[in-house]
Design a protein around this motif. Sequence first.
Motif, PDB file in Angstrom:
ATOM      1  N   TRP A   1       0.822  -1.211   0.000  1.00 53.13           N
ATOM      2  CA  TRP A   1       0.000   0.000   0.000  1.00 53.13           C
ATOM      3  C   TRP A   1       0.850   1.253   0.000  1.00 53.13           C
ATOM      4  CZ3 TRP A   1      -4.469  -0.510  -1.863  1.00 53.13           C
ATOM      5  CH2 TRP A   1      -5.161  -1.707  -1.703  1.00 53.13           C
ATOM      6  N   SER A   2       2.012   1.208   0.625  1.00 52.81           N
ATOM      7  CA  SER A   2       2.908   2.367   0.599  1.00 52.81           C
ATOM      8  C   SER A   2       3.398   2.628  -0.816  1.00 52.81           C
ATOM      9  CB  SER A   2       4.098   2.149   1.526  1.00 52.81           C
ATOM     10  OG  SER A   2       3.672   1.996   2.852  1.00 52.81           O
ATOM     11  N   LEU A   3       3.789   1.577  -1.526  1.00 51.59           N
ATOM     12  CA  LEU A   3       4.263   1.746  -2.902  1.00 51.59           C
ATOM     13  C   LEU A   3       3.138   2.218  -3.819  1.00 51.59           C
ATOM     14  CD1 LEU A   3       6.598  -1.353  -3.316  1.00 51.59           C
ATOM     15  CD2 LEU A   3       7.264   1.051  -3.220  1.00 51.59           C
ATOM     16  N   ILE A   4       1.956   1.659  -3.665  1.00 53.45           N
ATOM     17  CA  ILE A   4       0.826   2.078  -4.499  1.00 53.45           C
ATOM     18  C   ILE A   4       0.506   3.548  -4.254  1.00 53.45           C
ATOM     19  CG2 ILE A   4      -1.670   1.796  -4.826  1.00 53.45           C
ATOM     20  CD1 ILE A   4      -1.229  -1.220  -4.502  1.00 53.45           C
ATOM     21  N   CYS A   5       0.472   3.961  -2.990  1.00 53.14           N
ATOM     22  CA  CYS A   5       0.189   5.362  -2.677  1.00 53.14           C
ATOM     23  C   CYS A   5       1.303   6.279  -3.167  1.00 53.14           C
ATOM     24  CB  CYS A   5      -0.024   5.539  -1.177  1.00 53.14           C
ATOM     25  SG  CYS A   5      -1.588   4.883  -0.593  1.00 53.14           S
ATOM     26  N   LEU A   6       2.554   5.842  -3.057  1.00 53.81           N
ATOM     27  CA  LEU A   6       3.676   6.647  -3.534  1.00 53.81           C
ATOM     28  C   LEU A   6       3.576   6.867  -5.040  1.00 53.81           C
ATOM     29  CD1 LEU A   6       6.503   7.954  -3.052  1.00 53.81           C
ATOM     30  CD2 LEU A   6       7.430   5.718  -3.668  1.00 53.81           C
ATOM     31  N   PHE A   7       3.349   5.793  -5.801  1.00 55.18           N
ATOM     32  CA  PHE A   7       3.227   5.939  -7.249  1.00 55.18           C
ATOM     33  C   PHE A   7       2.018   6.781  -7.624  1.00 55.18           C
ATOM     34  CE2 PHE A   7       5.580   1.689  -7.430  1.00 55.18           C
ATOM     35  CZ  PHE A   7       6.806   2.324  -7.549  1.00 55.18           C
ATOM     36  N   MET A   8       0.925   6.632  -6.887  1.00 53.95           N
ATOM     37  CA  MET A   8      -0.273   7.419  -7.153  1.00 53.95           C
ATOM     38  C   MET A   8      -0.004   8.903  -6.926  1.00 53.95           C
ATOM     39  SD  MET A   8      -3.855   7.435  -5.044  1.00 53.95           S
ATOM     40  CE  MET A   8      -2.960   7.938  -3.592  1.00 53.95           C
ATOM     41  N   LEU A   9       0.665   9.240  -5.826  1.00 51.63           N
ATOM     42  CA  LEU A   9       0.957  10.643  -5.538  1.00 51.63           C
ATOM     43  C   LEU A   9       1.955  11.224  -6.532  1.00 51.63           C
ATOM     44  CD1 LEU A   9       1.101  10.565  -1.639  1.00 51.63           C
ATOM     45  CD2 LEU A   9      -0.645  11.630  -3.071  1.00 51.63           C
ATOM     46  N   LEU A  10       2.932  10.436  -6.948  1.00 53.03           N
ATOM     47  CA  LEU A  10       3.881  10.914  -7.953  1.00 53.03           C
ATOM     48  C   LEU A  10       3.182  11.197  -9.286  1.00 53.03           C
ATOM     49  CD1 LEU A  10       6.988   8.635  -7.289  1.00 53.03           C
ATOM     50  CD2 LEU A  10       6.792  11.088  -6.883  1.00 53.03           C
ATOM     51  N   LYS A  11       2.288  10.309  -9.700  1.00 54.21           N
ATOM     52  CA  LYS A  11       1.559  10.527 -10.946  1.00 54.21           C
ATOM     53  C   LYS A  11       0.653  11.754 -10.831  1.00 54.21           C
ATOM     54  CE  LYS A  11      -0.122   6.332 -11.436  1.00 54.21           C
ATOM     55  NZ  LYS A  11      -0.765   5.125 -11.973  1.00 54.21           N
ATOM     56  N   ALA A  12      -0.037  11.891  -9.716  1.00 55.15           N
ATOM     57  CA  ALA A  12      -0.910  13.054  -9.524  1.00 55.15           C
ATOM     58  C   ALA A  12      -0.087  14.341  -9.520  1.00 55.15           C
ATOM     59  CB  ALA A  12      -1.697  12.913  -8.222  1.00 55.15           C
ATOM     60  N   GLY A  13       1.080  14.305  -8.884  1.00 55.00           N
ATOM     61  CA  GLY A  13       1.937  15.492  -8.863  1.00 55.00           C
ATOM     62  C   GLY A  13       2.419  15.884 -10.245  1.00 55.00           C
ATOM     63  N   LEU A  14       2.797  14.904 -11.058  1.00 60.19           N
ATOM     64  CA  LEU A  14       3.220  15.205 -12.432  1.00 60.19           C
ATOM     65  C   LEU A  14       2.077  15.791 -13.249  1.00 60.19           C
ATOM     66  CD1 LEU A  14       5.447  12.125 -13.295  1.00 60.19           C
ATOM     67  CD2 LEU A  14       6.172  14.499 -13.160  1.00 60.19           C
ATOM     68  N   ILE A  15       0.901  15.212 -13.091  1.00 64.38           N
ATOM     69  CA  ILE A  15      -0.258  15.707 -13.848  1.00 64.38           C
ATOM     70  C   ILE A  15      -0.590  17.134 -13.434  1.00 64.38           C
ATOM     71  CG2 ILE A  15      -2.745  15.400 -14.179  1.00 64.38           C
ATOM     72  CD1 ILE A  15      -2.157  12.346 -14.025  1.00 64.38           C
ATOM     73  N   ILE A  16      -0.584  17.394 -12.130  1.00 62.08           N
ATOM     74  CA  ILE A  16      -0.884  18.747 -11.652  1.00 62.08           C
ATOM     75  C   ILE A  16       0.180  19.730 -12.109  1.00 62.08           C
ATOM     76  CG2 ILE A  16      -0.988  20.177  -9.576  1.00 62.08           C
ATOM     77  CD1 ILE A  16      -2.379  17.802  -8.202  1.00 62.08           C
ATOM     78  N   ALA A  17       1.446  19.349 -11.992  1.00 66.26           N
ATOM     79  CA  ALA A  17       2.528  20.268 -12.324  1.00 66.26           C
ATOM     80  C   ALA A  17       2.573  20.617 -13.806  1.00 66.26           C
ATOM     81  CB  ALA A  17       3.862  19.671 -11.890  1.00 66.26           C
ATOM     82  N   VAL A  18       2.417  19.632 -14.665  1.00 67.03           N
ATOM     83  CA  VAL A  18       2.623  19.877 -16.094  1.00 67.03           C
ATOM     84  C   VAL A  18       1.315  20.105 -16.838  1.00 67.03           C
ATOM     85  CG1 VAL A  18       3.586  18.938 -18.222  1.00 67.03           C
ATOM     86  CG2 VAL A  18       4.778  18.610 -16.061  1.00 67.03           C
ATOM     87  N   PHE A  19       0.382  19.171 -16.740  1.00 66.54           N
ATOM     88  CA  PHE A  19      -0.825  19.269 -17.549  1.00 66.54           C
ATOM     89  C   PHE A  19      -1.801  20.320 -17.023  1.00 66.54           C
ATOM     90  CE2 PHE A  19       0.694  14.936 -18.492  1.00 66.54           C
ATOM     91  CZ  PHE A  19       0.938  15.128 -19.835  1.00 66.54           C
TER      92      PHE A  19
END
Length: 106
Positions: free
Chosen positions: A43-61
Amino acid sequence: MAHDQAQQQHPLSTYLWIWGLLFVLSVLSYMVDYVGFEGLLRWSLICLFMLLKAGLIIAVFMHMMWERMAIACAILIPPGVLIVFMGLMAIESNYTLIARLRFLLN
């Protein structure tokens, strides 16, 4: 001239890199299940990857990377505060559960 400055365009390579990173993070998220990690690590890895993807989407797109700091803080700080409060509630719930179990078992 003012019209050209209002239409700020970013290089296509930036978006392609972000799409590639999102793909890699999605593959890593899938690999967590495929490899068979269990429990807190999973669950830690899933949440980490989820937050990283959300951060990239927010930052760039959503163009937060190029916005003023006031706008970025107005959008990013409230969810951060909510995450802190959720963590505090989780700690409090564990304390309450332990206190109730101690009371019931004594």
